[in-house]
Design a protein around this motif. Sequence first.
Motif, PDB file in Angstrom:
ATOM      1  N   ASP A 114      42.352  40.044  31.733  1.00 14.34           N
ATOM      2  CA  ASP A 114      42.159  41.166  32.643  1.00 14.34           C
ATOM      3  C   ASP A 114      43.405  42.045  32.642  1.00 14.34           C
ATOM      4  O   ASP A 114      44.409  41.711  33.246  1.00 14.34           O
ATOM      5  N   GLU A 115      43.310  43.165  31.962  1.00 10.82           N
ATOM      6  CA  GLU A 115      44.423  44.129  31.881  1.00 10.82           C
ATOM      7  C   GLU A 115      45.741  43.455  31.526  1.00 10.82           C
ATOM      8  O   GLU A 115      46.772  43.722  32.154  1.00 10.82           O
TER       9      GLU A 115
ATOM     10  N   GLN B  55      44.900  39.625  36.184  1.00 12.82           N
ATOM     11  CA  GLN B  55      45.491  40.968  36.240  1.00 12.82           C
ATOM     12  C   GLN B  55      46.792  40.895  37.039  1.00 12.82           C
ATOM     13  O   GLN B  55      47.774  41.515  36.675  1.00 12.82           O
TER      14      GLN B  55
HETATM   15 MG   LIG Z   1      40.756  45.133  37.777  1.00 10.44          MG
END
Ligand SMILES: [Mg+2]
Lengths: 249, 489
Positions: free
Chosen positions: A170-171, A85
């Motif tokens: 992740d994102e 992320q």
């Molecule tokens: Mg997170």
Amino acid sequence: MLEIRNLHVSIEDKKILNGLTLTVHDGEVAAIMGPNGSGKSTLSYVIAGKPDYEVLDGEILLDGQNVLELEPHERAAAGLFLAFQYPLEIPGVATMSFLKAAMNSQRKIRGEEEMATADFMKAVRAAADGLGIPQDMLRRGLNVGFSGGEKKRMEILQMALLAPNFCILDETDSGLDIDALKIVSEGVNALRDPKRAFLVITHYQRLLNYIVPDSVHVMAHGQVVKSGGKELALELEATGYADYKTLAA
Amino acid sequence: MAAVQETVDQVKAIDVDQYKYGFSTELEVDKAPLGLNEDIVRLISAKKGEPEWMLEWRLDAYRRWLTMREPTWARVAYPKIDFNDIYYYAAPKMNAAPQTLDEVDPAILETYKKLGIPLREQEILAGVQTSKVAVDAVFDSVSVVTTFKAELAKSGVIFCSISEALKEHPELVRKYLGTVVPVTDNFYATLNAAVFTDGSFVYIPKGVRCPMELSTYFRINERNTGQFERTLIIAEEGSYVSYLEGCTAPQRDENQLHAAVVELITMDDAEIKYSTVQNWYPGDKDGKGGIYNFVTKRGDCRGKNSKISWTQVETGSAITWKYPSCILRGDGSRGEFYSIAVSNGMQQVDSGTKMIHLGKNTTSRIISKGISAGRSQNTYRGQVSAHRKATNMRNFTNCDSLLIGDQCGAHTVPYMECNNASAVFEHEATTSKISEDQLFYCQQRGLNPEEATALIVNGFVKDVLQQLPMEFAVEAQKLISISLEGSVG
Ligand SMILES: [Mg+2]
Ligand SMILES: Nc1ncnc2c1ncn2[C@@H]1O[C@H](COP(=O)(O)OP(=O)(O)OP(=O)(O)O)[C@@H](O)[C@H]1O
């Protein structure tokens, strides 16, 4: 195939995951959605082996192998990849050098030959072109001074090069502009393969228009509280997480 | 990243003892009696067959030293040194001055071979080495051999031991010795002036670009012996020389003293590039043994538009006290200091530089990278001063510290002094830690913790490594990783 059974995890005495169970089959793209703080990044870190997380109970199996017994670099060599992320910066280490070090370390752990430099460079250049990453970025320190979107693209470049069999994103969509979102999604779709599985963590349905998931799981309070098909993401977009927050509590 | 891989392999090949130069050589030695007094000073001078004025110079230094006190301002701690419990002269027994390598004790030649220092010219010429390097090999208190002297002489370059220079070129030595670091400069420099035994002498005549890399290799072998090296390099108008020194010592439980003085002089448009790879025995992990490295190094940019550049990679010694400096006297002259100081275990480093801007349009650049691991303490101490006449002087300073683990310390002590309104100072400093997150990120991509640390450290020191001559940069990179072995938990 990744199987997570009854996973309980805490960090600094704070319980984050509370009996999470999830299976992702080969060739499957599973999306995870859920409110901020529900434990999505924690789950990805625990799968990848980040220190400091205490696994209190449960197991994680990658193709039947217990990954909790492996060091993070051994998990990487076994085919596990996490697109962070927040990707880290490594000053003074040219991106190209980093990629080569990573590639050869993994090969060494697997008992494979080092890749010839010429072949390696060719592979990197091709992957970079596909993701719209300019060549001169490969000479800069890894992620140093890269924009948020550039860092995310670089994560996908690494994923494409290392060709893992289980990918966690992740994102990856946050911080990407509209065009970059398309490019990155195409990059991911190109890697879809009957032998490769993905766990895509996102807050937005938009990404799932490009990377169409086979399953969608809602996480709240460190558990998967609901699973469904791709239509579940649309439903969430309309209703939000209010129901799930109370459900698990 | 072949170099990183090589580094890691090398680190792994070494198990308990990471210092691979810790062996000692058994030799018959000619040693002065223990301790220090006027007779010892006379004895050293006599052993070297020095002219009378040199003896007087030494005695004068000795008498002044008796009135001086050890400096205490550095951030280092060690038990008081008993200067009467040190041998001030130790030399392998051999012919007074070996003319060829065949006259040198084979045990000494073997030592240099083990250290990887090429002394046989033929082997160097025949070997794969791309560039030639001339070597002056100093063993305890004497220079045992200097290679490529004849070839260098063809271009007028003098490269020999300082003892030999005192015999062959006394007028040059007398003219320049002590003109950059005065006899009474500081406690250790004064001690050195009284008892220095050997070191290198380099003279580059006007307009000559030295045809090869020069280097001196210092080896302390004898127990309980101090090494007092004295090096003097003079670059006449428009000349250029690149010089490198390396140092190692056996692994012993007692501490040993190395107190050197190095003086550099550049005339108009001349340039000296001086590189050091310092790898004295650092002591064991609990701080037992190791070299006390108390060194005064200073360059004098005497001529207009001249340049002196210091590059150092410091990985060894129990204690390092060392500030290679530049006096920027000539208008338009330039001083540079590039440093990598690595400390691990119980090592203590207090090092930095001084840039004294006297002339107009003088510039200086300081890049310092400190890496601390284990329970070590690593201090950067730097001074930049602009004198009244230093119109338009400029300095750029960047000092970065990297901490590995949480039991070590890094400190930055910059002093700035400005007496000219047009002076420009730029200063940057950072302290960072190799974060768990960085390590985890690298590991997630397949690097093991040692590889990850080596990679991050290499990135951190890259700017300075680039300043070293190619073949030494690779060596230095390996050395840094070896020094940090065992620092990742
Ligand atoms: Mg997170
Ligand atoms: N080191 C830590 N110490 C204490 N609590 C922590 C620590 N790291 C994470 N947490 C907590 O764990 C919970 C889950 O965090 P996590 O980052 O996994 O959430 P997330 O679902 O990824 O959220 P987001 O959608 O905002 O990215 C949060 O409440 C967070 O504050």
